[in-house]
Design a protein around this motif. Structure first.
Motif, PDB file in Angstrom:
ATOM      1  N   GLU A   1       0.819  -1.213   0.000  1.00 59.18           N
ATOM      2  CA  GLU A   1       0.000   0.000   0.000  1.00 59.18           C
ATOM      3  C   GLU A   1       0.851   1.261   0.000  1.00 59.18           C
ATOM      4  O   GLU A   1       0.472   2.273  -0.596  1.00 59.18           O
ATOM      5  N   GLY A   2       2.004   1.240   0.670  1.00 54.79           N
ATOM      6  CA  GLY A   2       2.875   2.410   0.677  1.00 54.79           C
ATOM      7  C   GLY A   2       3.410   2.725  -0.702  1.00 54.79           C
ATOM      8  O   GLY A   2       3.502   3.891  -1.114  1.00 54.79           O
ATOM      9  N   THR A   3       3.747   1.686  -1.447  1.00 54.39           N
ATOM     10  CA  THR A   3       4.249   1.854  -2.808  1.00 54.39           C
ATOM     11  C   THR A   3       3.158   2.390  -3.725  1.00 54.39           C
ATOM     12  O   THR A   3       3.390   3.309  -4.523  1.00 54.39           O
ATOM     13  N   ILE A   4       1.974   1.834  -3.611  1.00 50.22           N
ATOM     14  CA  ILE A   4       0.850   2.272  -4.439  1.00 50.22           C
ATOM     15  C   ILE A   4       0.527   3.740  -4.177  1.00 50.22           C
ATOM     16  O   ILE A   4       0.291   4.520  -5.112  1.00 50.22           O
ATOM     17  N   LYS A   5       0.541   4.118  -2.912  1.00 50.56           N
ATOM     18  CA  LYS A   5       0.250   5.511  -2.558  1.00 50.56           C
ATOM     19  C   LYS A   5       1.261   6.458  -3.188  1.00 50.56           C
ATOM     20  O   LYS A   5       0.890   7.495  -3.758  1.00 50.56           O
ATOM     21  N   ARG A   6       2.556   6.109  -3.115  1.00 53.50           N
ATOM     22  CA  ARG A   6       3.589   6.979  -3.683  1.00 53.50           C
ATOM     23  C   ARG A   6       3.464   7.070  -5.205  1.00 53.50           C
ATOM     24  O   ARG A   6       3.648   8.150  -5.786  1.00 53.50           O
ATOM     25  N   LEU A   7       3.130   5.970  -5.856  1.00 54.83           N
ATOM     26  CA  LEU A   7       2.953   5.987  -7.309  1.00 54.83           C
ATOM     27  C   LEU A   7       1.742   6.829  -7.702  1.00 54.83           C
ATOM     28  O   LEU A   7       1.763   7.531  -8.718  1.00 54.83           O
ATOM     29  N   HIS A   8       0.687   6.781  -6.903  1.00 55.98           N
ATOM     30  CA  HIS A   8      -0.490   7.622  -7.164  1.00 55.98           C
ATOM     31  C   HIS A   8      -0.159   9.106  -7.035  1.00 55.98           C
ATOM     32  O   HIS A   8      -0.786   9.952  -7.670  1.00 55.98           O
ATOM     33  N   GLU A   9       0.834   9.399  -6.207  1.00 55.37           N
ATOM     34  CA  GLU A   9       1.232  10.794  -6.003  1.00 55.37           C
ATOM     35  C   GLU A   9       2.109  11.322  -7.128  1.00 55.37           C
ATOM     36  O   GLU A   9       2.473  12.507  -7.118  1.00 55.37           O
ATOM     37  N   GLY A  10       2.495  10.474  -8.075  1.00 56.12           N
ATOM     38  CA  GLY A  10       3.236  10.949  -9.240  1.00 56.12           C
ATOM     39  C   GLY A  10       4.615  10.355  -9.440  1.00 56.12           C
ATOM     40  O   GLY A  10       5.256  10.613 -10.462  1.00 56.12           O
TER      41      GLY A  10
END
Length: 342
Positions: free
Chosen positions: A163-172
């Motif tokens: 989830e941490g990785t997905i969140k960072r990727l969603h942020e750009g």
């Protein structure tokens, strides 16, 4: 008798003694050879050999075979090994879109009493498809009882959720730009066997630049730097749901009391007041005939002819995720439920 013949007759006797026998005088050599031929010596040799075999067999059974644990990917049944391999059950792209499960696995072995799972950087979820054990969602640490029935082990699945990785990727961010702690992770498993013996295994997970995942399974030794292993176990899904239910019911009661008293209105509850009371009552009556208990209802659409609620419900004391949706349409008889589900 030649030295070579002596060596063959007493294989396993130290070469030091044979050398001495070969270099001594005739009487000493004859005495030594006669001793080797005595039944008591042969019996002792045989007993020693049998004792060695017995000890090795016991050691192998209790310390090797009885403590072997394997890990397999759920769905593809691919065995995770020390060498590691690319997992073919899920991917993720630069935009954070996940397809499938990057790593869902189960353990296989004998006489496993319990396993404590600890995840360093991301989160784990646990599902028991036999519905006999408490489950966990998005937790860092938890302990699962396994038990004597080895046939159940492959129904106990652990899902690694980045989830941490997905969140960072969603942020750009792109995969290549991620820090190491969002591209690498470590899942430590402290395994207790029946009888109290223990073993530690670990899965190392890596996110590759093409969006696939690489995983390796091997023995592990916990070091002082592995502080994440010392974190307390998370609450079960049931415990979390009960705590959330209590909180939400309290907030709902407070909001209703505020509205009934005509005091300052609660903005979070205001949309429900604006909805036709008959529509809300019809939705609640609908759920009254199901296995679900309504915890809260949020208005998604509030029209004159159609109203849509997002409904948080619980089942057997466990909050169901995600929220359900219920659609009501107005007719001559009043509000009627025309659709409900996810």
């Amino acid at each position: 008798m030649k030295r070579e013949d002596i060596s063959k007759a007493v294989s396993g006797i130290s070469a030091h003694y044979i050398e001495e026998a070969g270099n001594g005088n005739y009487a000493e050599k004859r005495t030594f050879l006669l001793f080797l031929r005595k039944p008591v010596f042969l019996t002792a040799m045989a007993a020693s050999a049998l004792l060695f075999i017995a000890i090795w067999s016991i050691r192998t059974f209790f310390f090797s075979s009885g403590m072997v644990v394997y890990a397999y990917t759920y769905g593809t049944e691919e065995k995770l090994t020390k060498a590691g391999a690319v997992i073919h059950t899920g991917t993720i792209d630069d935009g954070g879109e996940q397809k499938g499960h990057p790593l869902m696995f189960y353990l296989s072995g004998k006489n496993i009493e319990s396993v404590r799972f600890s995840c360093k950087n991301q989160k784990l979820s646990f599902t028991d498809w036999t519905e006999e054990r408490e489950e966990y969602g998005l937790a860092g640490n938890f302990t699962i009882p396994y038990g004597e029935d080895e046939g159940e082990y492959d129904y106990l699945t652990v899902d690694w959720v980045p989830e941490g990785t997905i969140k960072r990727l969603h942020e750009g961010s792109a995969i290549a730009e991620l820090p190491e702690d969002l591209k690498e992770d470590l899942i430590v498993m402290e395994i207790t066997f029946a009888g109290g013996k223990k073993a530690v295994k670990a899965i190392r997970v890596s996110l590759l630049e093409d969006g696939t995942f690489f995983a390796a399974f091997d023995d592990y030794e916990i070091s002082p730097s592995d502080t994440f292993v010392n974190h307390a176990d998370a609450m079960t899904l049931r415990e979390r749901s009960q705590a959330e239910l209590s909180r939400m019911k309290t907030e709902k009661e407070m909001a209703l009391e505020t509205l009934e008293n005509g005091t300052e209105k609660n903005p979070a509850f205001e949309p429900e007041k604006q909805v036709d009371f008959a529509a809300r009552k019809a939705a609640e009556e609908y759920y009254g005939g199901t296995v679900f208990e309504v915890i809260s209802m949020e208005v998604l659409k509030n029209g004159e002819e159609e109203i849509v609620f997002s409904v948080c419900v619980s089942k057997d004391g466990v909050i169901q995720e995600p929220n359900r949706s219920i659609v009501l349409e107005k007719n001559d008889a009043g509000w009627e439920v025309v659709n409900e589900g996810y």
